[in-house]
Structure formats: C-alpha cells, structure tokens
Design a protein around this motif. Sequence first.
Motif, short mmCIF file in Angstrom:
data_model
loop_
_atom_site.label_atom_id
_atom_site.label_comp_id
_atom_site.label_asym_id
_atom_site.label_seq_id
_atom_site.Cartn_x
_atom_site.Cartn_y
_atom_site.Cartn_z
N ARG A 9 0.82 -1.21 0.00
CA ARG A 9 0.00 0.00 0.00
C ARG A 9 0.86 1.27 0.00
O ARG A 9 0.52 2.27 -0.61
N PHE A 33 -3.93 -4.00 -16.32
CA PHE A 33 -3.52 -2.63 -16.62
C PHE A 33 -2.78 -2.04 -15.43
O PHE A 33 -3.10 -2.33 -14.28
N TYR A 35 -2.00 1.89 -14.10
CA TYR A 35 -2.20 3.33 -14.23
C TYR A 35 -1.42 4.03 -13.11
O TYR A 35 -1.20 3.46 -12.05
N GLN A 37 -1.91 7.67 -10.84
CA GLN A 37 -2.92 8.69 -10.53
C GLN A 37 -2.24 9.87 -9.88
O GLN A 37 -1.58 9.72 -8.83
N LEU A 43 -6.17 9.49 -14.13
CA LEU A 43 -5.41 8.25 -14.30
C LEU A 43 -4.79 8.24 -15.69
O LEU A 43 -5.47 8.49 -16.68
N LEU A 45 -2.51 5.79 -18.32
CA LEU A 45 -2.18 4.40 -18.56
C LEU A 45 -0.68 4.24 -18.84
O LEU A 45 -0.13 4.89 -19.74
N LEU A 90 -2.13 2.37 -9.64
CA LEU A 90 -3.34 1.56 -9.58
C LEU A 90 -3.27 0.44 -10.61
O LEU A 90 -3.01 0.69 -11.79
N VAL A 103 -15.46 -3.39 -18.28
CA VAL A 103 -15.46 -2.82 -16.94
C VAL A 103 -14.18 -3.21 -16.21
O VAL A 103 -13.80 -4.39 -16.18
N LEU A 104 -13.51 -2.24 -15.63
CA LEU A 104 -12.28 -2.47 -14.90
C LEU A 104 -12.56 -2.73 -13.43
O LEU A 104 -13.38 -2.04 -12.82
N PHE A 106 -10.47 -2.56 -9.92
CA PHE A 106 -9.23 -1.95 -9.46
C PHE A 106 -8.76 -2.53 -8.13
O PHE A 106 -9.57 -2.94 -7.28
N GLY A 107 -7.45 -2.50 -7.94
CA GLY A 107 -6.88 -2.71 -6.63
C GLY A 107 -6.96 -1.43 -5.81
O GLY A 107 -7.37 -0.38 -6.31
N ALA A 108 -6.53 -1.51 -4.56
CA ALA A 108 -6.63 -0.36 -3.64
C ALA A 108 -5.55 0.68 -3.88
O ALA A 108 -5.65 1.80 -3.38
#
Lengths: 115, 114
Positions: A9, A33, A35, A37, A43, A45, A90, A103-104, A106-108
């Motif tokens: 994290r 993917f 990204y 941020q 975001l 890519l 991300l 639809v993506l 996402f992780g945290a």
Amino acid sequence: DVKVTQSSRYLVKRTGEKVFLECVQDMDHENMFWYRQDPGLGLRLIYFSYDVKMKEKGDIPEGYSVSREKKERFSLILESASTNQTSMYLCASSVQKSSGANVLTFGAGSRLTVL
Amino acid sequence: GNSVTQMEGPVTLSEEAFLTINCTYTATGYPSLFWYVQYPGEGLQLLLKATKADDKGSNKGFEATYRKETTSFHLEKGSVQVSDSAVYFCALSDYNTGGFKTIFGAGTRLFVKA
C-alpha cells in the motif's frame, strides 16, 4: 468476492533504486492494466497486457517496464526510480470481451514516494 | 486521439442538493462510457456505464445519458448525501490493438456537507 490485490500500500524508495510493484487478480481476467494517478491529471495508462507474456505500451511508458509470466499476476518495474515517479499506482483487470463494455476492477493502490 | 474532459472540482454541496458533473469526450470510434467513483483510501469502482448512443446508465440514484450529438455523458443525482463525498471519474473504453483500452478524465472531487 472478486479481488485485485496490490502487494504494497505504501512504499518509500531512494532515487536510483529498482522498484517492483506486484498485482494479483483472482478473477481469471485476460486483461491487466497499470495506471498512475496524480492530482489534476486523473489516471494515465502506463502499460497493459491482454495475455500472458504479452504487453502493450500505454500513454506514459517511459521509465517503466512490466512482466506478465502468469495470467493472474502483472508486475510493474521501475528500473531506476526517480522523484518524478512519486505517485499513486493503480492496477486493474478486466475480462476480454468483444464489446466495449470493458469494466475495470481496481486494486486499492500503491502509494510510492521516491526520495 | 481519444480524450475525456470533465469539470474541475472541487464541488461542494449541501445534503439533498442536486448534483451535475459535466463530462465530454472525443473519440474516433464508438466508445463505451463510464463513471467510476473513488472513496477515500480506496481504489476506483464502477458507478455506471452506457455502451451506445442514447443509453442511460443508472446506479445508487446516479444517472448519466450517452449523448452522441453533444459527445457528452454528464453525471446527475437528484439528492446527494454525505456518503456521496468522493472523487468521480468519467472514462471511455475504445478498441485498441488487441483489445479495449480505457482512458479517464482528471476526476472531480465532491464534498457534501450535512
């Protein structure tokens, strides 16, 4: 519950260090993917992958590389970290579809600080 | 190339106020359009989507209509709650070599006051 898990994290690294960011998904998704941020930029890519051992450059690939040796795992590598790579990273995945409703999930996120 | 432009924030509203967040896009093909939401300390999650012109996406009281003639996908909610405070991202997905690629707007931060 389906998940995209990012291993770290928060990371603090020094300029010039090699950095690995790991991402694992348990949904059997074909697409993965990375990204970054940044405030005011949304975001952007970095790299993406549609299959094992393949990769495509995104909009800002410079200074990064990726590895996808297994379907569920997609790693982002900073060969020599620089301060301008301080950011939130991300990871996301999606199922391969013939339509555009891609639809993506996402992780945290992994917040990287390079000193 | 493809792009997404959304209104700058932050947007600050009182509870039960009407919300609009503007989003316009540029695309060469026939993209699908999305709104994603990011709550504090979390990754993004899908809020709603629309895959073709005149489709309306809706979820949790939020709505957005895919307007091809104005290349827009504005997000609306009739009565916001404190729990809606988050960052909202407009996005489009279009075909790229080998599959679909999603690009995002800059995000709009929403604060809702009790």
